[in-house]
Motif scaffolding. Structure first.
Motif, PDB file in Angstrom:
ATOM      1  N   ILE A   1      18.917   6.871 -14.500  1.00  0.00           N
ATOM      2  CA  ILE A   1      17.818   6.564 -15.405  1.00  0.00           C
ATOM      3  C   ILE A   1      16.576   6.238 -14.575  1.00  0.00           C
ATOM      4  N   PRO A   2      15.370   6.529 -15.053  1.00  0.00           N
ATOM      5  CA  PRO A   2      14.168   6.114 -14.328  1.00  0.00           C
ATOM      6  C   PRO A   2      14.105   4.604 -14.185  1.00  0.00           C
ATOM      7  N   PRO A   3      13.698   4.083 -13.028  1.00  0.00           N
ATOM      8  CA  PRO A   3      13.711   2.636 -12.803  1.00  0.00           C
ATOM      9  C   PRO A   3      12.732   1.890 -13.703  1.00  0.00           C
ATOM     10  N   MET A   4      13.094   0.660 -14.038  1.00  0.00           N
ATOM     11  CA  MET A   4      12.291  -0.274 -14.823  1.00  0.00           C
ATOM     12  C   MET A   4      12.077   0.194 -16.256  1.00  0.00           C
ATOM     13  N   SER A   5      12.916   1.121 -16.725  1.00  0.00           N
ATOM     14  CA  SER A   5      12.805   1.570 -18.110  1.00  0.00           C
ATOM     15  C   SER A   5      13.168   0.449 -19.082  1.00  0.00           C
ATOM     16  N   LEU A   6      14.264  -0.244 -18.784  1.00  0.00           N
ATOM     17  CA  LEU A   6      14.721  -1.310 -19.687  1.00  0.00           C
ATOM     18  C   LEU A   6      13.756  -2.487 -19.689  1.00  0.00           C
ATOM     19  N   GLN A   7      13.226  -2.810 -18.526  1.00  0.00           N
ATOM     20  CA  GLN A   7      12.278  -3.918 -18.451  1.00  0.00           C
ATOM     21  C   GLN A   7      11.046  -3.628 -19.298  1.00  0.00           C
ATOM     22  N   LEU A   8      10.587  -2.394 -19.250  1.00  0.00           N
ATOM     23  CA  LEU A   8       9.410  -2.033 -20.039  1.00  0.00           C
ATOM     24  C   LEU A   8       9.677  -2.184 -21.532  1.00  0.00           C
TER      25      LEU A   8
ATOM     26  N   LYS B   1       3.833   5.272 -12.320  1.00  0.00           N
ATOM     27  CA  LYS B   1       4.398   4.096 -11.652  1.00  0.00           C
ATOM     28  C   LYS B   1       3.298   3.113 -11.292  1.00  0.00           C
ATOM     29  N   GLY B   2       2.167   3.648 -10.840  1.00  0.00           N
ATOM     30  CA  GLY B   2       1.046   2.785 -10.493  1.00  0.00           C
ATOM     31  C   GLY B   2       0.512   2.034 -11.697  1.00  0.00           C
ATOM     32  N   GLN B   3       0.587   2.628 -12.877  1.00  0.00           N
ATOM     33  CA  GLN B   3       0.181   1.928 -14.095  1.00  0.00           C
ATOM     34  C   GLN B   3       1.191   0.858 -14.471  1.00  0.00           C
ATOM     35  N   LEU B   4       2.467   1.135 -14.227  1.00  0.00           N
ATOM     36  CA  LEU B   4       3.524   0.226 -14.667  1.00  0.00           C
ATOM     37  C   LEU B   4       3.531  -1.069 -13.869  1.00  0.00           C
ATOM     38  N   ASN B   5       3.394  -1.010 -12.558  1.00  0.00           N
ATOM     39  CA  ASN B   5       3.487  -2.203 -11.732  1.00  0.00           C
ATOM     40  C   ASN B   5       2.400  -3.239 -12.031  1.00  0.00           C
ATOM     41  N   PRO B   6       1.118  -2.853 -12.164  1.00  0.00           N
ATOM     42  CA  PRO B   6       0.110  -3.852 -12.542  1.00  0.00           C
ATOM     43  C   PRO B   6       0.389  -4.475 -13.913  1.00  0.00           C
ATOM     44  N   HIS B   7       0.918  -3.672 -14.833  1.00  0.00           N
ATOM     45  CA  HIS B   7       1.243  -4.188 -16.164  1.00  0.00           C
ATOM     46  C   HIS B   7       2.300  -5.295 -16.064  1.00  0.00           C
ATOM     47  N   PHE B   8       3.336  -5.051 -15.272  1.00  0.00           N
ATOM     48  CA  PHE B   8       4.380  -6.052 -15.092  1.00  0.00           C
ATOM     49  C   PHE B   8       3.827  -7.287 -14.356  1.00  0.00           C
ATOM     50  N   PHE B   9       3.008  -7.064 -13.351  1.00  0.00           N
ATOM     51  CA  PHE B   9       2.442  -8.156 -12.564  1.00  0.00           C
ATOM     52  C   PHE B   9       1.584  -9.063 -13.449  1.00  0.00           C
TER      53      PHE B   9
ATOM     54  N   LEU C   1      11.603 -14.626 -10.063  1.00  0.00           N
ATOM     55  CA  LEU C   1      10.485 -13.679 -10.059  1.00  0.00           C
ATOM     56  C   LEU C   1      10.451 -12.892  -8.756  1.00  0.00           C
ATOM     57  N   SER C   2      10.757 -13.569  -7.641  1.00  0.00           N
ATOM     58  CA  SER C   2      10.767 -12.868  -6.352  1.00  0.00           C
ATOM     59  C   SER C   2      11.848 -11.786  -6.331  1.00  0.00           C
ATOM     60  N   ARG C   3      12.995 -12.065  -6.970  1.00  0.00           N
ATOM     61  CA  ARG C   3      14.057 -11.062  -7.039  1.00  0.00           C
ATOM     62  C   ARG C   3      13.613  -9.852  -7.861  1.00  0.00           C
ATOM     63  N   VAL C   4      12.908 -10.119  -8.962  1.00  0.00           N
ATOM     64  CA  VAL C   4      12.419  -9.026  -9.803  1.00  0.00           C
ATOM     65  C   VAL C   4      11.402  -8.188  -9.042  1.00  0.00           C
ATOM     66  N   PHE C   5      10.503  -8.847  -8.326  1.00  0.00           N
ATOM     67  CA  PHE C   5       9.507  -8.123  -7.546  1.00  0.00           C
ATOM     68  C   PHE C   5      10.154  -7.340  -6.403  1.00  0.00           C
ATOM     69  N   ARG C   6      11.178  -7.930  -5.790  1.00  0.00           N
ATOM     70  CA  ARG C   6      11.875  -7.224  -4.722  1.00  0.00           C
ATOM     71  C   ARG C   6      12.512  -5.951  -5.259  1.00  0.00           C
ATOM     72  N   ASN C   7      13.128  -6.041  -6.423  1.00  0.00           N
ATOM     73  CA  ASN C   7      13.688  -4.838  -7.051  1.00  0.00           C
ATOM     74  C   ASN C   7      12.604  -3.821  -7.359  1.00  0.00           C
ATOM     75  N   SER C   8      11.478  -4.313  -7.849  1.00  0.00           N
ATOM     76  CA  SER C   8      10.383  -3.412  -8.202  1.00  0.00           C
ATOM     77  C   SER C   8       9.846  -2.693  -6.976  1.00  0.00           C
ATOM     78  N   LEU C   9       9.686  -3.417  -5.865  1.00  0.00           N
ATOM     79  CA  LEU C   9       9.169  -2.802  -4.637  1.00  0.00           C
ATOM     80  C   LEU C   9      10.190  -1.855  -4.027  1.00  0.00           C
ATOM     81  N   THR C  10      11.467  -2.228  -4.100  1.00  0.00           N
ATOM     82  CA  THR C  10      12.517  -1.382  -3.535  1.00  0.00           C
ATOM     83  C   THR C  10      12.610  -0.059  -4.263  1.00  0.00           C
TER      84      THR C  10
END
Length: 329
Positions: free
Chosen positions: A240-247, A152-160, A185-194
């Motif tokens: 499903i694991p979160p942010m799978s589709l976004q990746l 997860k820590g690898q995924l968030n910087p990649h998206f950022f 973008l703020s909505r996407v980040f809010r989802n990511s942090l949540t």
């Protein structure tokens, strides 16, 4: 003392008692060897059954906990001597004396104690084995959680990193449009942090998150990016694991050209129990820079959380990734 241990001691004592006294039933055969040594007496047999059962149960009870060896040996010897003495006295006073001086109680008690000791040793080894299994399972779970946190820590910087690059491009093109982009973008980040501390999410939430993300892409690429979602409402309760589709969408953007002349089509649907993400192929010679984790990251997360791997199918004109799904409660 747990209920399982009580049952173990009771059943084991009963088994040892029957094993030690069962041969005496052979005395019912008058022509047999046992009948020559011991006259069958049902009251004597009943007493010996009860005596042996109580003796074995007492030895189990005394040795159920780990104490220092010396005091435990003394207590066992004292019970052994007392039991043999009491048994021999009762045998001599109420029943036939028998061949042996102690009426066979010395042999019966010593053998019974040996069997109880062996049974306790086996039970101890089984408990230690179970404890090691539990400890190994806890260590494995801790390791899996640490691995998942790392992924997860690898995924968030990649998206950022990708999001900031996209924002920079939108700002250069249209500052007003950039405000709307920042809102999405703020909505996407809010989802990511949540969802950062969540291992699995409902497919409905994941679909909502990828919709927000694709709104950003439509603002940047306009007609160069198109998304088609084909997921029914009754299928939204799957996990499903979160942010799978976004990746996967990011992966498609990274390896394909996206323009009005060569639009990127992404289709998300459920087929044969899998969530299928399909995009057309228009490969670029030099992919966009990234963290280099992509599908390997996604596959590791599915292996950890769902104990299954993703399927990747590359055809002449399309690239398909099939994601396993987990049924929710």
């Amino acid at each position: 003392m747990s209920n399982d241990n009580r049952k173990l001691y009771l059943y084991s004592s009963l088994f040892i008692t029957l094993a030690l006294n069962m041969p005496k039933l052979l005395a019912l055969r008058k022509e047999g060897v046992i009948a020559r040594l011991w006259h069958f007496d049902p009251y004597e047999l009943l007493f010996q059954l009860v005596f042996t059962f109580i003796f074995c149960l007492a030895i189990f009870y005394i040795n159920r906990q780990r104490r220092r060896i010396f005091p435990r040996v003394l207590i066992n010897l004292a019970i052994l001597v007392i039991s043999i003495t009491v048994g021999a006295i009762v045998q001599k006073k109420f029943f036939q004396p028998g061949v042996f001086p102690t009426g066979g109680y010395a042999f019966r008690c010593v053998l019974g104690m040996a069997l109880v000791t062996l049974e306790l040793r086996i039970a101890l080894l089984v408990q230690e084995s179970k404890a090691r299994e539990i400890e190994n399972e806890h260590l494995r779970n801790a390791w899996l959680k640490s691995q998942l946190a790392l992924l997860k820590g690898q995924l968030n910087p990649h998206f950022f990193f990708n999001a900031l690059n996209s924002l920079s491009a939108v700002v250069r093109e249209d500052p007003r449009k950039a405000q709307k982009y920042i809102h999405h973008l703020s909505r996407v980040f809010r989802n990511s942090l949540t969802l950062s501390d969540t291992d699995l999410v409902y497919l409905k939430e994941e679909i909502g998150a990828v919709r927000s993300f694709c709104e950003l892409l439509k603002m940047r690429y306009e007609d160069g990016f198109r998304l088609h979602l084909a997921v029914d409402e009754h299928q939204a309760g799957l996990l499903i694991p979160p942010m799978s589709l976004q990746l996967l969408v990011e992966n498609a953007l990274k390896h394909n050209s996206v323009s009005t002349a060569h639009p990127l089509y992404v289709e998300i649907r459920i087929t044969e129990g899998y969530l299928e993400v399909k995009n057309n192929l228009s490969p670029v010679h030099i992919p966009e820079p990234g963290a280099g984790i992509g599908l390997a990251n996604l596959n590791e997360r599915f292996k950890i959380l769902l104990h299954q791997e993703i399927e990747v199918i590359k055809n002449t004109g399309s690239f398909i990734v099939r994601l396993p799904l987990l049924k929710g409660n």
